[in-house]
Design a protein around this motif. Sequence first.
Motif, mmCIF file in Angstrom:
data_model
loop_
_atom_site.group_PDB
_atom_site.id
_atom_site.type_symbol
_atom_site.label_atom_id
_atom_site.label_comp_id
_atom_site.label_asym_id
_atom_site.label_seq_id
_atom_site.Cartn_x
_atom_site.Cartn_y
_atom_site.Cartn_z
ATOM 1 N N LEU A 1 11.907 10.364 0.667
ATOM 2 C CA LEU A 1 10.656 9.615 0.768
ATOM 3 C C LEU A 1 9.991 9.465 -0.596
ATOM 4 O O LEU A 1 9.528 8.379 -0.962
ATOM 5 C CB LEU A 1 9.707 10.322 1.736
ATOM 6 C CG LEU A 1 10.116 10.344 3.207
ATOM 7 C CD1 LEU A 1 9.195 11.267 3.992
ATOM 8 C CD2 LEU A 1 10.095 8.940 3.803
ATOM 9 N N ALA A 2 9.938 10.565 -1.340
ATOM 10 C CA ALA A 2 9.244 10.540 -2.632
ATOM 11 C C ALA A 2 9.959 9.673 -3.657
ATOM 12 O O ALA A 2 9.325 9.129 -4.570
ATOM 13 C CB ALA A 2 9.089 11.964 -3.159
ATOM 14 N N SER A 3 11.276 9.533 -3.523
ATOM 15 C CA SER A 3 12.052 8.762 -4.498
ATOM 16 C C SER A 3 12.360 7.346 -4.023
ATOM 17 O O SER A 3 13.121 6.626 -4.672
ATOM 18 C CB SER A 3 13.358 9.494 -4.817
ATOM 19 O OG SER A 3 14.132 9.683 -3.641
ATOM 20 N N SER A 4 11.765 6.938 -2.899
ATOM 21 C CA SER A 4 12.033 5.615 -2.341
ATOM 22 C C SER A 4 11.641 4.506 -3.314
ATOM 23 O O SER A 4 10.563 4.533 -3.907
ATOM 24 C CB SER A 4 11.261 5.435 -1.028
ATOM 25 O OG SER A 4 11.357 4.098 -0.575
ATOM 26 N N LYS A 5 12.521 3.528 -3.479
ATOM 27 C CA LYS A 5 12.232 2.362 -4.310
ATOM 28 C C LYS A 5 11.588 1.247 -3.489
ATOM 29 O O LYS A 5 11.029 0.304 -4.043
ATOM 30 C CB LYS A 5 13.528 1.844 -4.952
ATOM 31 C CG LYS A 5 14.232 2.859 -5.839
ATOM 32 C CD LYS A 5 13.351 3.292 -7.000
ATOM 33 C CE LYS A 5 14.082 4.269 -7.910
ATOM 34 N NZ LYS A 5 13.215 4.748 -9.017
ATOM 35 N N LYS B 1 0.828 -1.197 0.000
ATOM 36 C CA LYS B 1 0.000 0.000 0.000
ATOM 37 C C LYS B 1 0.867 1.253 0.000
ATOM 38 O O LYS B 1 1.953 1.287 0.581
ATOM 39 C CB LYS B 1 -0.906 0.008 1.232
ATOM 40 C CG LYS B 1 -2.028 -1.022 1.184
ATOM 41 C CD LYS B 1 -2.922 -0.898 2.411
ATOM 42 C CE LYS B 1 -4.067 -1.896 2.346
ATOM 43 N NZ LYS B 1 -4.948 -1.820 3.537
ATOM 44 N N THR B 2 0.346 2.285 -0.652
ATOM 45 C CA THR B 2 1.070 3.541 -0.741
ATOM 46 C C THR B 2 1.179 4.209 0.623
ATOM 47 O O THR B 2 0.181 4.365 1.328
ATOM 48 C CB THR B 2 0.345 4.493 -1.711
ATOM 49 O OG1 THR B 2 0.262 3.874 -2.991
ATOM 50 C CG2 THR B 2 1.080 5.815 -1.831
ATOM 51 N N ARG B 3 2.374 4.588 1.000
ATOM 52 C CA ARG B 3 2.548 5.383 2.212
ATOM 53 C C ARG B 3 2.110 6.819 1.939
ATOM 54 O O ARG B 3 2.278 7.332 0.826
ATOM 55 C CB ARG B 3 4.009 5.372 2.658
ATOM 56 C CG ARG B 3 4.445 4.089 3.344
ATOM 57 C CD ARG B 3 5.849 4.217 3.909
ATOM 58 N NE ARG B 3 6.176 3.105 4.783
ATOM 59 C CZ ARG B 3 7.303 3.009 5.486
ATOM 60 N NH1 ARG B 3 8.210 3.977 5.409
ATOM 61 N NH2 ARG B 3 7.521 1.975 6.270
#
Length: 322
Positions: free
Chosen positions: A146-150, A5-7
């Motif tokens: 956070l936004a670029s987390s793989k 699920k999207t954080r």
Amino acid sequence: MSSKKTRIVLVLFTSHESPLSVPGTRMYTARACLAADSWASNLVSLLSSSVPSHHNAWSEAGKIGIHVDPLSTVLRRAGYRAAFVGTRQSESLARQCEFDEVAIATDGDGIKDATAIFKRAGDVPLFTTCVVPSFSEGWQALATRLASSKEHRTIVLLAGLAPPATLAGAAIPNPDGISAPFTVLHEKTGRHVAGPTHLWSIIDLAPSLLGLAGIKVPYTMVGKDQHPFWLGKPRKAVKFPRDRCVVEHADGSKTTWNGRYLLTVHPGKDAGELIDAGHRDGDGRNLWDDPAAAPLKSRLLLEFLWAQLDKECMPMPRIAGA
């Protein structure tokens, strides 16, 4: 990319912020009309997608009304863990929103506490709200990571909760005095997309986040899901785009903004303000008593009534279970 699920991460600032820019990321940035004059009331309005006259929390000491479903509650029902990091002044409101964890920032800006929450969460679906004084290089760096987390698909919302101090109490309303910037970071947002000419209210942010995450928006949220704009889609892709915003002031007056005209109505008074604020030739004059503007005022007063109706959640909570 993980299929988890999207954080969802909210970083909210209690002081007025200039545009919240995070260079090198995919972001959407615009301004949202605030719901009230105080950061605390706007915090609850953002989380619950309701106006102050509904949630009843006009200050940090306010008591949130019973017919409110904040994001923390909605996402917990969807299987998320909800965590909050904030200032001591925001603690009471956070606890009323039923977060699983409420932490008071130990390092001033809350970055250390927020980072610890992210690490502890592991693979648990996580919703985190951070209420801090101001945007900093530290938050800019953390938002980028956070936004670029793989490992975890993440939506990051950066938003101001307070209008400019020099404009908030102005006798003549100003669009910048009733709004604050916000930025959304997500893998599918356009790169450095400036906000289009359509309107945003702070109460639209919660339903838009839910829409982007694929979660049903509860009827108690009266904002509009406009997340397709974050993805660079045209206006026709939004089912109910916003045409006007309402700001409720502490003195009981209310201001509506339709992208060009600001109309303010005061309780029990014949006098008001009608400002052409969105036209290049607008000079900031109050047109309320201008005979030539009477047809315009009549039309805007009708729009004002529409805006009041638009704030009502349907079905009404008191009869929803009937």
